[in-house]
Design a protein around this motif. Sequence first.
Motif, short mmCIF file in Angstrom:
data_model
loop_
_atom_site.label_atom_id
_atom_site.label_comp_id
_atom_site.label_asym_id
_atom_site.label_seq_id
_atom_site.Cartn_x
_atom_site.Cartn_y
_atom_site.Cartn_z
N ASN A 66 61.28 2.53 34.74
CA ASN A 66 60.00 2.53 35.46
C ASN A 66 60.03 3.42 36.69
OD1 ASN A 66 58.64 0.79 33.71
ND2 ASN A 66 59.33 -1.03 34.77
N LEU A 67 61.10 3.35 37.46
CA LEU A 67 61.21 4.18 38.65
C LEU A 67 61.31 5.66 38.29
CD1 LEU A 67 61.75 1.37 39.95
CD2 LEU A 67 63.42 2.48 41.42
N ALA A 68 62.09 5.98 37.26
CA ALA A 68 62.23 7.38 36.85
C ALA A 68 60.91 7.94 36.33
CB ALA A 68 63.32 7.50 35.78
N LEU A 69 60.19 7.15 35.53
CA LEU A 69 58.90 7.61 35.03
C LEU A 69 57.91 7.83 36.17
CD1 LEU A 69 58.39 5.41 31.82
CD2 LEU A 69 58.88 7.87 31.93
N ALA A 70 57.89 6.92 37.13
CA ALA A 70 56.97 7.07 38.26
C ALA A 70 57.25 8.36 39.02
CB ALA A 70 57.07 5.85 39.19
N ARG A 71 58.53 8.71 39.18
CA ARG A 71 58.86 9.97 39.85
C ARG A 71 58.34 11.18 39.09
NH1 ARG A 71 63.97 7.36 40.81
NH2 ARG A 71 64.89 8.48 39.05
N GLU A 83 64.37 -6.49 34.71
CA GLU A 83 65.83 -6.47 34.80
C GLU A 83 66.49 -6.21 33.45
OE1 GLU A 83 67.20 -6.56 37.75
OE2 GLU A 83 65.20 -6.85 38.59
N GLN A 84 65.73 -6.35 32.36
CA GLN A 84 66.32 -6.24 31.03
C GLN A 84 66.64 -4.80 30.66
OE1 GLN A 84 63.15 -7.33 31.76
NE2 GLN A 84 62.49 -8.86 30.28
N THR A 85 67.54 -4.63 29.70
CA THR A 85 67.73 -3.32 29.09
C THR A 85 66.57 -3.06 28.14
OG1 THR A 85 69.02 -4.20 27.24
CG2 THR A 85 70.25 -3.50 29.20
N VAL A 86 66.29 -1.79 27.89
CA VAL A 86 65.18 -1.47 27.00
C VAL A 86 65.43 -1.99 25.59
CG1 VAL A 86 64.33 0.50 28.31
CG2 VAL A 86 66.12 0.86 26.59
N SER A 87 66.67 -1.91 25.12
CA SER A 87 66.97 -2.37 23.76
C SER A 87 66.86 -3.89 23.65
CB SER A 87 68.36 -1.91 23.31
OG SER A 87 69.35 -2.34 24.21
N GLY A 145 70.88 1.27 26.70
CA GLY A 145 71.33 0.41 27.79
C GLY A 145 70.58 0.61 29.09
N THR A 146 69.58 1.47 29.10
CA THR A 146 68.80 1.72 30.31
C THR A 146 68.03 0.48 30.73
OG1 THR A 146 68.48 3.99 29.51
CG2 THR A 146 67.07 3.26 31.34
N ARG A 147 68.11 0.12 32.00
CA ARG A 147 67.33 -1.02 32.49
C ARG A 147 65.86 -0.61 32.62
NH1 ARG A 147 70.40 -5.60 34.30
NH2 ARG A 147 72.52 -5.20 33.55
N LEU A 148 64.98 -1.56 32.35
CA LEU A 148 63.55 -1.28 32.52
C LEU A 148 63.23 -0.84 33.95
CD1 LEU A 148 62.02 -4.20 30.45
CD2 LEU A 148 61.73 -1.77 29.98
N LEU A 163 76.31 -2.11 26.55
CA LEU A 163 75.67 -0.79 26.49
C LEU A 163 75.49 -0.16 27.87
CD1 LEU A 163 72.98 -1.64 23.78
CD2 LEU A 163 75.16 -0.45 23.46
N ASP A 164 76.23 -0.65 28.86
CA ASP A 164 76.06 -0.20 30.24
C ASP A 164 76.17 1.31 30.40
OD1 ASP A 164 76.52 -2.92 30.14
OD2 ASP A 164 77.54 -3.00 32.07
N HIS A 165 77.08 1.93 29.65
CA HIS A 165 77.32 3.36 29.80
C HIS A 165 76.39 4.21 28.92
CE1 HIS A 165 80.65 2.33 32.27
NE2 HIS A 165 81.37 1.83 31.29
N LEU A 166 75.68 3.57 28.01
CA LEU A 166 74.70 4.28 27.20
C LEU A 166 73.35 4.08 27.87
CD1 LEU A 166 75.87 3.39 23.58
CD2 LEU A 166 76.47 5.37 24.98
N ALA A 167 73.16 4.74 28.99
CA ALA A 167 71.97 4.53 29.81
C ALA A 167 71.50 5.84 30.39
CB ALA A 167 72.28 3.53 30.93
#
Length: 450
Positions: free
Chosen positions: A107-112, A125-129, A100-103, A79-83
Amino acid sequence: METTRYRTPRSKAHERRRVWQNWDGNVTARPVRDIAPTSVEELRAVIRQAAEDGLTVKPVGSGHSFTPAAVTDGVLIRLDHLAGIRAIDRAAGTVTVDAGTRLKTLNLALAREGLSLTNMGDIMEQTVSGAISTGTHGTGRESASIAAQVRGLELVTADGSLLTCSEKGTDEERAVFAAARIGLGALGVVTAITFAVEPLFLLSAREEPMTFDQVTATFDELHAENEHFEFYWFPHTGNCNTKRNNRSAGPLAPVGRLSGWFEDEFLSNGLFQVANSLGRTVPATIPAIAKISSRALSARTYTDIPYKVFTSPRRVRFTEMEYAVPREALVETLRELKAMVDRSDLRISFPVEVRTAPADDITLSTASARESAYIAVHVYRGTPYHQYFSAAERIFTAHDGRPHWGKLHTRDADDFAKAYPRFAEFTALRDRLDPDRRFGNAYLRRVLGD
């Protein structure tokens, strides 16, 4: 709705033939096809084609599970490209992300954006799914696992249909939502997740050593007095390291760069790696190393944004088993585990991790309908673990323990039918959504039956 998009570069979907291995290296898959679709529509087509060809389908994330839940000899979906983040809805307090988004990325995007998840595990390090599908959790008196923070799901089912579900949908959608938040990859391929989020907040962390007897004697008070409490017991010693995380009005007071590097990188990763390598080569040195390790980290306090407090780098690789027991059974269970290690000839170089979670309403959550405490046992990668894990599992099972779905255990469907009040509800839903077991494998046959 406010929409903010963070997209990873997408290349043309491609098919590769290669061996897949998980993070620990204890699980290997040799699929006929290894495909990284670049869109949900491509994923749907891949699943429909697999059905025509009579092949099973399994998605993989970062490979941080220790079980063979993602193993297939058919079609392996990366799922690397579905992120990326699809949308942020500040009014509703939600964020929708591709599966496929990594946690870490989330986390970094939400903090921004000035936002945060309420609780999280100790690595990101895990994907959200992958994280929700296996029941990844942190520790919390009132805030539960990552899956419990999900408000909606999108998944592709066995016939290639795209299904969306939430707690506010039809009866069928609510049934899927209750189960698919921790779905083990058995109900379909998750393509998007909507999480509850809240405005960014500060956590004050207090880390300090305590003795095993002190922690177990006062555990109920420590749990009640702190929003997030966890501790590590070092086998072959009477020593523990404790961590209390509580919300703070500030000011921001992060760990200093030098002291953070010294404790989190040099001691907790670099020196710990050397100590474990020595212990694997010369097991007789482990008790002495454990006594030194358990005293290496000093007390400290700091205040920072959530992901910088909840999570930490874990570079020393290991193999793990983790069980959830009723919270009221924790102390007795842990004392039995310690007594077992003390009277055995085992040499355990990794600390035992203890966390908690409130009850939730997810069908196969390890905290389903009961307040829970988690006990995780580890060994250094490449070290024999069967004797230790088997002895620990007997203790956990005797206290009505439920194993973490992404970590090693020997339980099967007959066990889970007794351990989970809604187990039959999950398997009946699986029969409806995947009657031909398009998403099946040997692990799911063991834990869910066939």
